[in-house]
Write a protein that holds these residues in place. Structure first.
Motif, PDB file in Angstrom:
ATOM      1  N   PRO A  21      72.566  60.946  59.741  1.00 13.03           N
ATOM      2  CA  PRO A  21      72.492  61.076  58.271  1.00 13.03           C
ATOM      3  C   PRO A  21      73.861  61.202  57.602  1.00 13.03           C
ATOM      4  N   GLY A  22      74.782  61.902  58.240  1.00 14.59           N
ATOM      5  CA  GLY A  22      76.109  62.057  57.652  1.00 14.59           C
ATOM      6  C   GLY A  22      76.839  60.746  57.515  1.00 14.59           C
ATOM      7  N   VAL A  23      76.696  59.880  58.489  1.00 13.95           N
ATOM      8  CA  VAL A  23      77.349  58.573  58.422  1.00 13.95           C
ATOM      9  C   VAL A  23      76.649  57.696  57.383  1.00 13.95           C
ATOM     10  N   GLN A  24      75.350  57.851  57.258  1.00 12.77           N
ATOM     11  CA  GLN A  24      74.614  57.085  56.257  1.00 12.77           C
ATOM     12  C   GLN A  24      75.057  57.438  54.836  1.00 12.77           C
ATOM     13  N   ALA A  25      75.695  58.605  54.664  1.00 12.92           N
ATOM     14  CA  ALA A  25      76.185  59.033  53.348  1.00 12.92           C
ATOM     15  C   ALA A  25      77.408  58.243  52.892  1.00 12.92           C
ATOM     16  N   VAL A  26      77.932  57.376  53.742  1.00 16.98           N
ATOM     17  CA  VAL A  26      79.145  56.639  53.404  1.00 16.98           C
ATOM     18  C   VAL A  26      78.967  55.790  52.145  1.00 16.98           C
ATOM     19  N   ASP A  27      77.778  55.279  51.896  1.00 20.73           N
ATOM     20  CA  ASP A  27      77.577  54.483  50.672  1.00 20.73           C
ATOM     21  C   ASP A  27      77.687  55.351  49.421  1.00 20.73           C
ATOM     22  N   GLY A  28      77.324  56.624  49.535  1.00 16.86           N
ATOM     23  CA  GLY A  28      77.531  57.556  48.425  1.00 16.86           C
ATOM     24  C   GLY A  28      79.013  57.768  48.157  1.00 16.86           C
ATOM     25  N   ALA A  29      79.812  57.813  49.219  1.00 18.62           N
ATOM     26  CA  ALA A  29      81.264  57.935  49.077  1.00 18.62           C
ATOM     27  C   ALA A  29      81.826  56.702  48.375  1.00 18.62           C
ATOM     28  N   VAL A  30      81.380  55.534  48.795  1.00 21.33           N
ATOM     29  CA  VAL A  30      81.827  54.283  48.171  1.00 21.33           C
ATOM     30  C   VAL A  30      81.506  54.305  46.674  1.00 21.33           C
ATOM     31  N   ALA A  31      80.312  54.728  46.332  1.00 20.65           N
ATOM     32  CA  ALA A  31      79.894  54.755  44.917  1.00 20.65           C
ATOM     33  C   ALA A  31      80.778  55.694  44.092  1.00 20.65           C
ATOM     34  N   LEU A  32      81.096  56.879  44.625  1.00 17.96           N
ATOM     35  CA  LEU A  32      81.967  57.814  43.894  1.00 17.96           C
ATOM     36  C   LEU A  32      83.347  57.214  43.666  1.00 17.96           C
ATOM     37  N   ILE A  33      83.885  56.567  44.677  1.00 16.22           N
ATOM     38  CA  ILE A  33      85.225  55.986  44.561  1.00 16.22           C
ATOM     39  C   ILE A  33      85.234  54.848  43.542  1.00 16.22           C
ATOM     40  N   GLY A 109      86.786  63.271  36.665  1.00 10.38           N
ATOM     41  CA  GLY A 109      86.256  61.943  36.957  1.00 10.38           C
ATOM     42  C   GLY A 109      86.915  61.285  38.156  1.00 10.38           C
ATOM     43  N   GLY A 110      87.999  61.855  38.648  1.00  7.40           N
ATOM     44  CA  GLY A 110      88.661  61.325  39.840  1.00  7.40           C
ATOM     45  C   GLY A 110      87.997  61.843  41.106  1.00  7.40           C
ATOM     46  N   VAL A 111      88.530  61.426  42.251  1.00  8.64           N
ATOM     47  CA  VAL A 111      87.946  61.786  43.546  1.00  8.64           C
ATOM     48  C   VAL A 111      89.049  62.221  44.504  1.00  8.64           C
ATOM     49  N   VAL A 112      88.754  63.255  45.304  1.00  8.76           N
ATOM     50  CA  VAL A 112      89.611  63.628  46.424  1.00  8.76           C
ATOM     51  C   VAL A 112      88.843  63.331  47.704  1.00  8.76           C
ATOM     52  N   LEU A 113      89.463  62.545  48.580  1.00  9.62           N
ATOM     53  CA  LEU A 113      88.919  62.240  49.901  1.00  9.62           C
ATOM     54  C   LEU A 113      89.755  62.998  50.917  1.00  9.62           C
ATOM     55  N   GLY A 114      89.118  63.916  51.649  1.00 10.18           N
ATOM     56  CA  GLY A 114      89.821  64.703  52.649  1.00 10.18           C
ATOM     57  C   GLY A 114      89.321  64.381  54.043  1.00 10.18           C
ATOM     58  N   LEU A 115      90.254  64.144  54.965  1.00 14.57           N
ATOM     59  CA  LEU A 115      89.910  63.839  56.356  1.00 14.57           C
ATOM     60  C   LEU A 115      90.286  65.025  57.240  1.00 14.57           C
ATOM     61  N   SER A 116      89.325  65.510  58.012  1.00 17.05           N
ATOM     62  CA  SER A 116      89.567  66.605  58.950  1.00 17.05           C
ATOM     63  C   SER A 116      88.524  66.518  60.046  1.00 17.05           C
ATOM     64  N   THR A 117      88.963  66.341  61.288  1.00 17.63           N
ATOM     65  CA  THR A 117      87.991  66.196  62.370  1.00 17.63           C
ATOM     66  C   THR A 117      87.182  67.472  62.572  1.00 17.63           C
ATOM     67  N   SER A 118      87.797  68.629  62.361  1.00 15.30           N
ATOM     68  CA  SER A 118      87.072  69.901  62.502  1.00 15.30           C
ATOM     69  C   SER A 118      86.300  70.247  61.244  1.00 15.30           C
ATOM     70  N   GLY A 119      86.782  69.776  60.111  1.00 15.10           N
ATOM     71  CA  GLY A 119      86.199  70.165  58.830  1.00 15.10           C
ATOM     72  C   GLY A 119      86.660  71.536  58.377  1.00 15.10           C
ATOM     73  N   ASN A 120      87.634  72.112  59.052  1.00 15.73           N
ATOM     74  CA  ASN A 120      88.068  73.471  58.751  1.00 15.73           C
ATOM     75  C   ASN A 120      89.507  73.558  58.267  1.00 15.73           C
ATOM     76  N   SER A 121      90.084  72.474  57.799  1.00 19.11           N
ATOM     77  CA  SER A 121      91.469  72.481  57.325  1.00 19.11           C
ATOM     78  C   SER A 121      91.552  73.233  55.997  1.00 19.11           C
ATOM     79  N   ALA A 122      92.214  74.398  56.039  1.00 16.47           N
ATOM     80  CA  ALA A 122      92.281  75.262  54.856  1.00 16.47           C
ATOM     81  C   ALA A 122      92.924  74.560  53.665  1.00 16.47           C
ATOM     82  N   ASN A 123      93.934  73.726  53.920  1.00 19.87           N
ATOM     83  CA  ASN A 123      94.603  73.069  52.800  1.00 19.87           C
ATOM     84  C   ASN A 123      93.712  72.011  52.138  1.00 19.87           C
ATOM     85  N   ILE A 124      92.820  71.409  52.883  1.00 16.19           N
ATOM     86  CA  ILE A 124      91.881  70.445  52.289  1.00 16.19           C
ATOM     87  C   ILE A 124      90.798  71.194  51.516  1.00 16.19           C
TER      88      ILE A 124
END
Length: 189
Positions: A21-33, A109-124
């Motif tokens: 399901p998380g990967v299927q959310a990629v189209d939602g990401a595309v739409a926001l961008i 109205g802008g978007v921030v895309l953050g990449l983190s393999t753990s999902g725990n990056s405090a700065n993101i």
């Protein structure tokens, strides 16, 4: 581990991603961008380590070109300005190095895309909090479950693995998909 074993493990994670399901959310990401770029707002991209390189890769594809000749897209990599990264981290805090830049470049109205393999990056996470305060949307590209970023992501695209290299391999597939679809939608606008 042999190369054949490694390739098989890579195929297993990609195959598991097909119905995740998380990967299927990629189209939602595309739409926001697309929505943000069409409104003249920026896509801000950030990550640490290998994910910082991926953030630069995404930005290069969207500012330059992915597959088609077109106008440059408004995309800024928050991981690439060495002067900002080192000055702010040295004088203030590495935890706020991305949120400070979101404050500088972000708009409602802008978007921030953050990449983190753990999902725990405090700065993101801090960048996402600042983005929300400014009226921006957030997209988390993470490993399985999204870590702490899950609660701060408007769209969470998580890869069903806890192995950093395998997550990053799928991230490349996902962000190439994002770049292709964003480029196609923005072509001719």
């Amino acid at each position: 581990m042999s190369i054949l074993s490694y390739l098989e493990e890579s195929r297993r994670v990609i195959a598991a991603s097909e119905s995740h399901p998380g990967v299927q959310a990629v189209d939602g990401a595309v739409a926001l961008i697309i929505e943000a770029l069409a409104a003249g707002k920026a896509l801000l991209v950030c990550g640490n380590g290998g994910s910082a390189s991926d953030a630069m890769h995404i930005t290069g594809e969207l500012v330059g070109r992915f597959l088609k000749e077109r106008k440059a897209l408004n995309c800024i990599c928050l991981s690439s300005n060495a002067s900002v990264l080192t000055a702010w981290s040295n004088d203030y805090s590495f935890e706020t190095v991305f949120s400070r830049q979101v404050e500088a470049y972000g708009q409602a109205g802008g978007v921030v895309l953050g990449l983190s393999t753990s999902g725990n990056s405090a700065n993101i996470i801090k960048a996402f909090e600042t983005a929300h305060a400014l009226g921006m949307k957030t997209i988390g590209l993470t490993g399985e479950g999204g870590g702490a970023m899950a609660a701060h992501s408007d769209v969470l695209v998580d890869v069903p693995s806890r192995s950093t290299p395998l997550i990053q391999q799928v991230h490349i597939v996902l962000y190439h998909y994002i770049c292709e679809h964003v480029e196609a939608a923005m072509l001719g606008r």
